[in-house]
Design a protein around this motif. Structure first.
Motif, PDB file in Angstrom:
ATOM      1  N   ARG A 132       0.833  -1.217   0.000  1.00 50.64           N
ATOM      2  CA  ARG A 132       0.000   0.000   0.000  1.00 50.64           C
ATOM      3  C   ARG A 132       0.859   1.255   0.000  1.00 50.64           C
ATOM      4  O   ARG A 132       0.467   2.281  -0.546  1.00 50.64           O
ATOM      5  CB  ARG A 132      -0.928   0.010   1.208  1.00 50.64           C
ATOM      6  N   SER A 133       2.027   1.193   0.606  1.00 52.51           N
ATOM      7  CA  SER A 133       2.926   2.342   0.641  1.00 52.51           C
ATOM      8  C   SER A 133       3.530   2.619  -0.735  1.00 52.51           C
ATOM      9  O   SER A 133       3.768   3.772  -1.087  1.00 52.51           O
ATOM     10  CB  SER A 133       4.062   2.092   1.641  1.00 52.51           C
ATOM     11  N   LYS A 134       3.768   1.579  -1.495  1.00 48.48           N
ATOM     12  CA  LYS A 134       4.385   1.730  -2.807  1.00 48.48           C
ATOM     13  C   LYS A 134       3.381   2.047  -3.906  1.00 48.48           C
ATOM     14  O   LYS A 134       3.767   2.503  -4.975  1.00 48.48           O
ATOM     15  CB  LYS A 134       5.113   0.437  -3.193  1.00 48.48           C
ATOM     16  N   GLN A 135       2.115   1.789  -3.688  1.00 46.76           N
ATOM     17  CA  GLN A 135       1.093   1.925  -4.726  1.00 46.76           C
ATOM     18  C   GLN A 135       0.065   2.988  -4.376  1.00 46.76           C
ATOM     19  O   GLN A 135      -1.121   2.737  -4.333  1.00 46.76           O
ATOM     20  CB  GLN A 135       0.397   0.577  -4.945  1.00 46.76           C
ATOM     21  N   ARG A 136       0.501   4.207  -4.121  1.00 52.48           N
ATOM     22  CA  ARG A 136      -0.405   5.289  -3.751  1.00 52.48           C
ATOM     23  C   ARG A 136      -0.989   5.998  -4.961  1.00 52.48           C
ATOM     24  O   ARG A 136      -2.044   6.592  -4.882  1.00 52.48           O
ATOM     25  CB  ARG A 136       0.315   6.311  -2.860  1.00 52.48           C
ATOM     26  N   LEU A 144       7.043   6.928   0.671  1.00 51.07           N
ATOM     27  CA  LEU A 144       6.422   5.950   1.570  1.00 51.07           C
ATOM     28  C   LEU A 144       6.924   4.538   1.292  1.00 51.07           C
ATOM     29  O   LEU A 144       7.126   3.754   2.229  1.00 51.07           O
ATOM     30  CB  LEU A 144       4.899   5.981   1.443  1.00 51.07           C
ATOM     31  N   GLY A 145       7.101   4.201   0.009  1.00 53.61           N
ATOM     32  CA  GLY A 145       7.576   2.861  -0.327  1.00 53.61           C
ATOM     33  C   GLY A 145       8.961   2.585   0.220  1.00 53.61           C
ATOM     34  O   GLY A 145       9.228   1.507   0.761  1.00 53.61           O
ATOM     35  N   THR A 146       9.845   3.572   0.122  1.00 51.20           N
ATOM     36  CA  THR A 146      11.197   3.405   0.645  1.00 51.20           C
ATOM     37  C   THR A 146      11.162   3.319   2.175  1.00 51.20           C
ATOM     38  O   THR A 146      11.830   2.466   2.772  1.00 51.20           O
ATOM     39  CB  THR A 146      12.094   4.572   0.199  1.00 51.20           C
ATOM     40  N   PHE A 147      10.382   4.189   2.799  1.00 50.80           N
ATOM     41  CA  PHE A 147      10.245   4.154   4.256  1.00 50.80           C
ATOM     42  C   PHE A 147       9.713   2.798   4.705  1.00 50.80           C
ATOM     43  O   PHE A 147      10.246   2.171   5.626  1.00 50.80           O
ATOM     44  CB  PHE A 147       9.304   5.273   4.729  1.00 50.80           C
ATOM     45  N   ALA A 148       8.650   2.344   4.053  1.00 50.85           N
ATOM     46  CA  ALA A 148       8.020   1.086   4.458  1.00 50.85           C
ATOM     47  C   ALA A 148       8.962  -0.099   4.260  1.00 50.85           C
ATOM     48  O   ALA A 148       9.040  -0.978   5.128  1.00 50.85           O
ATOM     49  CB  ALA A 148       6.728   0.876   3.669  1.00 50.85           C
ATOM     50  N   THR A 149       9.657  -0.137   3.148  1.00 46.51           N
ATOM     51  CA  THR A 149      10.581  -1.233   2.883  1.00 46.51           C
ATOM     52  C   THR A 149      11.662  -1.319   3.964  1.00 46.51           C
ATOM     53  O   THR A 149      12.032  -2.411   4.394  1.00 46.51           O
ATOM     54  CB  THR A 149      11.226  -1.070   1.500  1.00 46.51           C
ATOM     55  N   GLN A 150      12.119  -0.170   4.428  1.00 39.88           N
ATOM     56  CA  GLN A 150      13.178  -0.146   5.426  1.00 39.88           C
ATOM     57  C   GLN A 150      12.673  -0.353   6.856  1.00 39.88           C
ATOM     58  O   GLN A 150      13.384  -0.930   7.674  1.00 39.88           O
ATOM     59  CB  GLN A 150      13.937   1.185   5.355  1.00 39.88           C
ATOM     60  N   LEU A 171      -1.780   5.545   6.352  1.00 35.26           N
ATOM     61  CA  LEU A 171      -2.058   5.071   4.989  1.00 35.26           C
ATOM     62  C   LEU A 171      -3.531   5.180   4.627  1.00 35.26           C
ATOM     63  O   LEU A 171      -3.871   5.245   3.437  1.00 35.26           O
ATOM     64  CB  LEU A 171      -1.597   3.627   4.818  1.00 35.26           C
ATOM     65  N   ASN A 172      -4.404   5.205   5.616  1.00 41.54           N
ATOM     66  CA  ASN A 172      -5.837   5.315   5.347  1.00 41.54           C
ATOM     67  C   ASN A 172      -6.250   6.728   4.952  1.00 41.54           C
ATOM     68  O   ASN A 172      -7.380   6.939   4.534  1.00 41.54           O
ATOM     69  CB  ASN A 172      -6.648   4.840   6.550  1.00 41.54           C
ATOM     70  N   CYS A 173      -5.340   7.688   5.060  1.00 41.04           N
ATOM     71  CA  CYS A 173      -5.612   9.062   4.637  1.00 41.04           C
ATOM     72  C   CYS A 173      -5.489   9.161   3.117  1.00 41.04           C
ATOM     73  O   CYS A 173      -4.889   8.307   2.473  1.00 41.04           O
ATOM     74  CB  CYS A 173      -4.625  10.031   5.285  1.00 41.04           C
ATOM     75  N   GLU A 174      -6.028  10.230   2.572  1.00 39.79           N
ATOM     76  CA  GLU A 174      -5.885  10.492   1.136  1.00 39.79           C
ATOM     77  C   GLU A 174      -4.421  10.775   0.810  1.00 39.79           C
ATOM     78  O   GLU A 174      -3.696  11.358   1.621  1.00 39.79           O
ATOM     79  CB  GLU A 174      -6.745  11.687   0.721  1.00 39.79           C
ATOM     80  N   THR A 175      -3.995  10.401  -0.374  1.00 39.15           N
ATOM     81  CA  THR A 175      -2.601  10.546  -0.773  1.00 39.15           C
ATOM     82  C   THR A 175      -2.132  11.995  -0.718  1.00 39.15           C
ATOM     83  O   THR A 175      -1.041  12.276  -0.223  1.00 39.15           O
ATOM     84  CB  THR A 175      -2.389   9.970  -2.184  1.00 39.15           C
ATOM     85  N   ILE A 176      -2.944  12.909  -1.181  1.00 39.03           N
ATOM     86  CA  ILE A 176      -2.533  14.312  -1.172  1.00 39.03           C
ATOM     87  C   ILE A 176      -2.384  14.826   0.261  1.00 39.03           C
ATOM     88  O   ILE A 176      -1.486  15.613   0.564  1.00 39.03           O
ATOM     89  CB  ILE A 176      -3.497  15.200  -1.998  1.00 39.03           C
ATOM     90  N   ASP A 177      -3.238  14.355   1.171  1.00 40.53           N
ATOM     91  CA  ASP A 177      -3.121  14.746   2.575  1.00 40.53           C
ATOM     92  C   ASP A 177      -1.842  14.186   3.184  1.00 40.53           C
ATOM     93  O   ASP A 177      -1.151  14.871   3.941  1.00 40.53           O
ATOM     94  CB  ASP A 177      -4.340  14.268   3.373  1.00 40.53           C
ATOM     95  N   ILE A 178      -1.510  12.938   2.844  1.00 37.76           N
ATOM     96  CA  ILE A 178      -0.271  12.335   3.339  1.00 37.76           C
ATOM     97  C   ILE A 178       0.923  13.153   2.853  1.00 37.76           C
ATOM     98  O   ILE A 178       1.833  13.446   3.624  1.00 37.76           O
ATOM     99  CB  ILE A 178      -0.142  10.864   2.883  1.00 37.76           C
ATOM    100  N   PHE A 179       0.900  13.531   1.588  1.00 37.38           N
ATOM    101  CA  PHE A 179       2.007  14.314   1.044  1.00 37.38           C
ATOM    102  C   PHE A 179       2.181  15.620   1.821  1.00 37.38           C
ATOM    103  O   PHE A 179       3.292  15.978   2.215  1.00 37.38           O
ATOM    104  CB  PHE A 179       1.784  14.608  -0.442  1.00 37.38           C
ATOM    105  N   HIS A 180       1.092  16.330   2.049  1.00 37.36           N
ATOM    106  CA  HIS A 180       1.183  17.604   2.763  1.00 37.36           C
ATOM    107  C   HIS A 180       1.601  17.413   4.218  1.00 37.36           C
ATOM    108  O   HIS A 180       2.335  18.233   4.773  1.00 37.36           O
ATOM    109  CB  HIS A 180      -0.132  18.367   2.672  1.00 37.36           C
ATOM    110  N   ILE A 181       1.178  16.327   4.826  1.00 34.44           N
ATOM    111  CA  ILE A 181       1.551  16.059   6.219  1.00 34.44           C
ATOM    112  C   ILE A 181       3.040  15.743   6.321  1.00 34.44           C
ATOM    113  O   ILE A 181       3.749  16.311   7.146  1.00 34.44           O
ATOM    114  CB  ILE A 181       0.694  14.907   6.801  1.00 34.44           C
ATOM    115  N   ILE A 182       3.536  14.844   5.470  1.00 31.43           N
ATOM    116  CA  ILE A 182       4.947  14.450   5.597  1.00 31.43           C
ATOM    117  C   ILE A 182       5.885  15.539   5.088  1.00 31.43           C
ATOM    118  O   ILE A 182       7.031  15.609   5.504  1.00 31.43           O
ATOM    119  CB  ILE A 182       5.259  13.094   4.932  1.00 31.43           C
TER     120      ILE A 182
END
Length: 159
Positions: free
Chosen positions: A68-72, A81-87, A104-115
């Protein structure tokens, strides 16, 4: 009872399933008997609830979180997220997995703005997990230079 392929399609509610069944039966010109309809609806509810259940096996859950982290759907978020999750996800505890999955249950654009630090996380997200993500993304070579970003895309086969 084996339902036709159109009846077996995944739907989010049994009312959608009934709508599909009615469309099919109207094509045939006959309704299903009440007992058969009840059995099919019950089986559909069982299948959909089993499909949506959180896996009991922690290893399977971790693999799903990584996937789910790699396929947003957003290349930048997929890479970060994919690199973070893999590690990190393989070493997560069950509680860490719960906290990460809430992100991960948040919307992708919200995750981007948060991180990226452009928005404050909602109150229901774990602040420590958000900080771990932000620290990883700030230190990640993916967002530092254009060359590093292009290299990361090439290594991930995303060019």
């Amino acid at each position: 009872f084996t339902a036709p392929a159109a009846m077996r399609r995944c739907c989010s509610s049994s009312s959608r399933f009934v709508a599909i069944r009615r469309r099919l039966s109207s094509r045939v010109g006959t309704d299903l008997p009440a007992e058969l309809e009840a059995r099919a609806s019950s089986r559909f509810r069982d299948l959909t609830s089993a499909h949506r259940a959180v896996p009991g096996d922690a290893e399977v859950r971790r693999k799903r979180l990584i996937y789910r982290s790699k396929q947003r759907g957003w290349l930048e978020v997929d890479l970060l997220l994919g690199t973070f999750a893999t590690q990190h996800v393989p070493a997560f505890s069950v509680d860490d997995c719960d906290r990460y999955e809430a992100i991960l249950n948040c919307e992708t654009i919200d995750i981007f703005h948060i991180i990226a630090g452009n928005a404050e996380p909602p109150a229901d997200l774990d602040k420590d997990m958000v900080q771990r993500l932000r620290a990883f993304c700030a230190d990640s070579p993916l967002g530092v230079t254009q060359d590093a970003y292009a290299d990361a895309k090439a290594r991930a086969n995303l060019t």
